[in-house]
Design an enzyme around this catalytic site. Structure first.
Site, PDB file in Angstrom:
ATOM      1  N   GLU A 180       0.794  -1.225   0.000  1.00 34.38           N
ATOM      2  CA  GLU A 180       0.000   0.000   0.000  1.00 34.38           C
ATOM      3  C   GLU A 180       0.833   1.285   0.000  1.00 34.38           C
ATOM      4  OE1 GLU A 180      -2.294   1.303   3.151  1.00 34.38           O
ATOM      5  OE2 GLU A 180      -0.665   1.253   4.607  1.00 34.38           O
ATOM      6  N   HIS A 198       5.234  -0.994  10.434  1.00 33.03           N
ATOM      7  CA  HIS A 198       6.555  -0.984   9.793  1.00 33.03           C
ATOM      8  C   HIS A 198       7.686  -1.396  10.718  1.00 33.03           C
ATOM      9  CE1 HIS A 198       5.447   1.868   6.201  1.00 33.03           C
ATOM     10  NE2 HIS A 198       4.444   1.083   6.541  1.00 33.03           N
ATOM     11  N   ASN A 236      -4.742   1.285   4.900  1.00 39.86           N
ATOM     12  CA  ASN A 236      -5.442   2.567   4.987  1.00 39.86           C
ATOM     13  C   ASN A 236      -5.090   3.523   3.850  1.00 39.86           C
ATOM     14  OD1 ASN A 236      -2.925   2.416   6.586  1.00 39.86           O
ATOM     15  ND2 ASN A 236      -3.249   4.600   6.925  1.00 39.86           N
ATOM     16  N   HIS A 237      -4.003   3.256   3.100  1.00 40.11           N
ATOM     17  CA  HIS A 237      -3.646   4.099   1.956  1.00 40.11           C
ATOM     18  C   HIS A 237      -4.104   3.500   0.624  1.00 40.11           C
ATOM     19  CE1 HIS A 237      -1.437   6.679   4.590  1.00 40.11           C
ATOM     20  NE2 HIS A 237      -0.511   5.792   4.874  1.00 40.11           N
TER      21      HIS A 237
END
Length: 258
Positions: free
Chosen positions: A39, A178, A67-68
């Site tokens: 993403e 991440h 979410n992106h």
């Protein structure tokens, strides 16, 4: 079966490092299938058709998002056209392109892959991820092996989802933060689990972004343009060894390739 799950690919630099390291890793570890969160694979945030094609051509079988997923409008039609790229299933199906699961046909066996997003501390408040999983599991019930990418911020929510799905799916790997966690394990009923698989991108960064940018944002409380870091890269990933006869995980291995 050996399934490799790769942490969020960050920008062009992360995508290029993925291409450098993935083919040899698949050969060395005898990987049967590869799932990757993509993403953030486009410079400037989000994912584009070209960055998704680059990931697929590098040897990834299924791309998951988060979410992106809808940051770039040019990506919307791509989501509807491509079978093996999926966005979180708890986005509203009536208004967002794409779907939240796929069934990857490997000939001798089909693998269900599900993408779902958490609600705690996330920008988008979506349908309950737990109830969403109940519905989507019905759609992949004929798959002996099922793997879930839970894209979420809170470790507690991720752990809860792992135990909720224990025995219902083969493996659950977390994405979004991440930062690779060291809690890879096999839960009591045979589901492989890790809270967050990590990131594919620059080492000297804050979640892939140049450190000075994040420091300025946190100190000055003003918006910043996120430019990705440079230099040495890493690829965080996890391998789930799954028994094809039972669909349960029998071993896990986390890796950080540089």
């Amino acid at each position: 079966m050996r399934i490799l799950c790769i942490g969020d690919v960050v920008g062009k630099v992360g995508s290029e490092f993925l291409r450098q390291r993935l083919p040899s890793l698949k050969k060395l570890k005898k990987i049967d299938m590869t799932i990757c969160n993509g993403e953030n694979s486009s410079d400037g945030n989000g994912i584009t058709p070209s960055s998704a094609d680059f990931i697929f051509s590098s040897g990834v079988d299924v791309i998951t998002l988060g979410n992106h997923a809808f940051r770039r409008k040019e990506f919307y039609s791509y989501l509807d056209e491509k079978e093996y790229i999926i966005r979180p299933a708890n986005f509203p199906n009536s208004t967002t392109p794409g779907v939240g699961y796929c069934i990857f046909d490997m000939g001798r066996i089909s693998v269900g892959v599900i993408n779902v997003m958490g609600n705690s501390f996330m920008d988008n408040i979506l349908d309950c991820p737990f109830r969403t999983m109940d519905k989507v599991l019905e759609k992949v019930k004929d798959c002996k092996i099922t793997v879930v990418d839970f894209h979420a911020e809170a470790t507690g929510e991720k752990r809860a989802m792992g135990f909720y799905l224990d025995g219902k799916v083969s493996a659950v790997f977390g994405t979004h933060t991440h930062v690779q966690t060291s809690d890879n394990e096999i839960l009591p009923n045979g589901t492989g689990y890790i809270t967050d698989v990590g990131m594919t991108g620059p080492v000297n960064s804050v979640l892939g972004v140049k450190p000075e940018i994040i420091i300025n944002k946190l100190r000055n409380k003003l918006p910043q343009r996120f430019d990705y870091g440079e230099g040495e890269c890493k690829m965080d990933c996890i391998i789930f060894d799954i028994d094809e006869s039972t669909g349960k995980t029998v071993d896990t291995e986390i890796l950080e390739l540089r």
